[in-house]
Design a protein around this motif. Sequence first.
Motif, mmCIF file in Angstrom:
data_model
loop_
_atom_site.group_PDB
_atom_site.id
_atom_site.type_symbol
_atom_site.label_atom_id
_atom_site.label_comp_id
_atom_site.label_asym_id
_atom_site.label_seq_id
_atom_site.Cartn_x
_atom_site.Cartn_y
_atom_site.Cartn_z
ATOM 1 N N ARG A 125 -15.743 39.591 9.757
ATOM 2 C CA ARG A 125 -16.346 39.541 11.103
ATOM 3 C C ARG A 125 -17.176 40.788 11.422
ATOM 4 O O ARG A 125 -18.239 40.702 12.046
ATOM 5 C CB ARG A 125 -15.204 39.410 12.123
ATOM 6 C CG ARG A 125 -15.570 39.637 13.594
ATOM 7 C CD ARG A 125 -14.342 39.380 14.471
ATOM 8 N NE ARG A 125 -14.491 39.857 15.837
ATOM 9 C CZ ARG A 125 -14.799 39.069 16.878
ATOM 10 N NH1 ARG A 125 -15.028 37.790 16.689
ATOM 11 N NH2 ARG A 125 -14.877 39.556 18.096
ATOM 12 N N ARG A 143 -18.035 44.748 20.245
ATOM 13 C CA ARG A 143 -17.149 45.573 21.076
ATOM 14 C C ARG A 143 -17.669 47.007 21.127
ATOM 15 O O ARG A 143 -16.978 47.887 21.616
ATOM 16 C CB ARG A 143 -15.717 45.600 20.506
ATOM 17 C CG ARG A 143 -15.039 44.250 20.424
ATOM 18 C CD ARG A 143 -14.742 43.651 21.789
ATOM 19 N NE ARG A 143 -14.037 42.372 21.657
ATOM 20 C CZ ARG A 143 -14.646 41.197 21.446
ATOM 21 N NH1 ARG A 143 -15.982 41.155 21.358
ATOM 22 N NH2 ARG A 143 -13.939 40.098 21.340
ATOM 23 N N HIS A 195 -23.091 32.994 19.254
ATOM 24 C CA HIS A 195 -21.839 33.090 18.484
ATOM 25 C C HIS A 195 -21.366 31.692 18.095
ATOM 26 O O HIS A 195 -21.892 30.684 18.548
ATOM 27 C CB HIS A 195 -20.741 33.747 19.331
ATOM 28 C CG HIS A 195 -20.937 35.202 19.574
ATOM 29 N ND1 HIS A 195 -20.204 36.169 18.951
ATOM 30 C CD2 HIS A 195 -21.812 35.852 20.375
ATOM 31 C CE1 HIS A 195 -20.603 37.355 19.352
ATOM 32 N NE2 HIS A 195 -21.578 37.203 20.223
ATOM 33 N N LEU A 202 -21.454 31.196 28.038
ATOM 34 C CA LEU A 202 -20.653 32.291 28.579
ATOM 35 C C LEU A 202 -21.465 33.182 29.510
ATOM 36 O O LEU A 202 -22.586 33.590 29.202
ATOM 37 C CB LEU A 202 -20.083 33.130 27.433
ATOM 38 C CG LEU A 202 -19.103 32.354 26.549
ATOM 39 C CD1 LEU A 202 -18.795 33.130 25.277
ATOM 40 C CD2 LEU A 202 -17.812 32.067 27.317
ATOM 41 N N TYR A 247 -11.171 35.219 26.793
ATOM 42 C CA TYR A 247 -10.249 36.356 26.813
ATOM 43 C C TYR A 247 -11.012 37.578 27.304
ATOM 44 O O TYR A 247 -12.232 37.543 27.428
ATOM 45 C CB TYR A 247 -9.693 36.638 25.397
ATOM 46 C CG TYR A 247 -10.705 36.413 24.289
ATOM 47 C CD1 TYR A 247 -11.832 37.213 24.149
ATOM 48 C CD2 TYR A 247 -10.551 35.365 23.368
ATOM 49 C CE1 TYR A 247 -12.757 37.010 23.135
ATOM 50 C CE2 TYR A 247 -11.484 35.139 22.356
ATOM 51 C CZ TYR A 247 -12.581 35.978 22.253
ATOM 52 O OH TYR A 247 -13.505 35.762 21.257
ATOM 53 N N PHE A 254 -24.250 41.193 25.304
ATOM 54 C CA PHE A 254 -24.846 40.606 26.511
ATOM 55 C C PHE A 254 -24.315 41.229 27.794
ATOM 56 O O PHE A 254 -24.973 41.184 28.821
ATOM 57 C CB PHE A 254 -24.738 39.075 26.479
ATOM 58 C CG PHE A 254 -23.471 38.485 27.031
ATOM 59 C CD1 PHE A 254 -22.225 38.985 26.713
ATOM 60 C CD2 PHE A 254 -23.542 37.368 27.854
ATOM 61 C CE1 PHE A 254 -21.065 38.405 27.210
ATOM 62 C CE2 PHE A 254 -22.400 36.777 28.364
ATOM 63 C CZ PHE A 254 -21.160 37.302 28.041
ATOM 64 N N GLU A 270 -21.357 29.864 22.495
ATOM 65 C CA GLU A 270 -20.509 29.593 21.328
ATOM 66 C C GLU A 270 -20.873 28.204 20.824
ATOM 67 O O GLU A 270 -20.626 27.205 21.508
ATOM 68 C CB GLU A 270 -19.017 29.628 21.707
ATOM 69 C CG GLU A 270 -18.515 30.970 22.234
ATOM 70 C CD GLU A 270 -17.997 31.892 21.140
ATOM 71 O OE1 GLU A 270 -18.189 31.588 19.942
ATOM 72 O OE2 GLU A 270 -17.394 32.916 21.508
#
Length: 307
Positions: A125, A143, A195, A202, A247, A254, A270
């Motif tokens: 990932r 992240r 994604h 999202l 989550y 973004f 997604e």
Amino acid sequence: INNELGLSFTQYSTLDQIDAFLQSGARDHSDIASVISIGKSFEGRDLNVIKISKSNDTKPVVFIDANIHAREWITSAVATFVIDSLLNGTNTNLTSFLNDFDIYVLPVLNPDGFVFTHQSNRLWRKTRSNYSSTSCLGADPNRNFGFHWLEGGSSTNPCSETHAGAKAFSEPETVALSKFLTSISSRLVFYLSIHSYGHYILIPYGHTNVKIPEYNNYYRIGSNAARSIAQRYGKQFRTGNVVDLLYVASGESFDWVKGILNPYLSLGIELRDQGQYGFVLPASQIIESGQEFVDGLVTFLQEVKAG
Ligand code: ING
Ligand code: ZN
């Protein structure tokens, strides 16, 4: 079967094939397309963006990123499907927006990880950087952006799948993208981060479930795009906040774009599927995924143009 630019949408492509597709696309359509290397990855690969523009860098900018997560192969496949549609006019609903926008697409934001998924570990990932004293490599580039960095849903442990990095913007990939976006920020109107998987549209943010002031407009636009997607092959995409639908996750691309640059619209999506194949979506679904995504994108662009 290869299309005229030599990229197959019935198989997943390697990084070299994607880069060759971008270069030949820009060469064959040099009146409207060019490839820009916005920087290098940790291992020294170019971060290649294709700019498709009928203007002299004057129109509002749409920017799409894909494959920030290495294993999400459908995302670069769909990104290149969009590029192909724009360059070869296969969908006039889409190409007409080149009269309104300059469109930038970065099909592989994490090329080191992407190559690693082709050569060693299909389910990798993160990036492939090496800044920690452990034997674990890489940070989660989604992240690592410097907006509410490390405020939940990410880890200081270099061995975690959601390692935030040693500091905000520790990864050359996130630095390059944020610098490039800042350089065009006065014209940026729409940012979309692709994604997989799960069928979601999202809305930021990921660090809090507090709704952004523009939530209702974002929700309306996302729902309209979801309707367009569903009209193609019946796939139902849900629209909502990252925290509500998935989550807590902080430091996403973004979120940084929304919080720092604040274009009219900054969304994540997604793609397929909902877990049957997950990250290892069969290549036989690339074309359908591309078609339904283009339908959703057309709705996004209609909304951004009207807004
Ligand atoms: N999901 C995203 C993640 O980074 C996401 C969630 C998507 C957040 C788009 C923000 C924008 O965890 C996946 N599948 O990686
Ligand atoms: Zn992802």
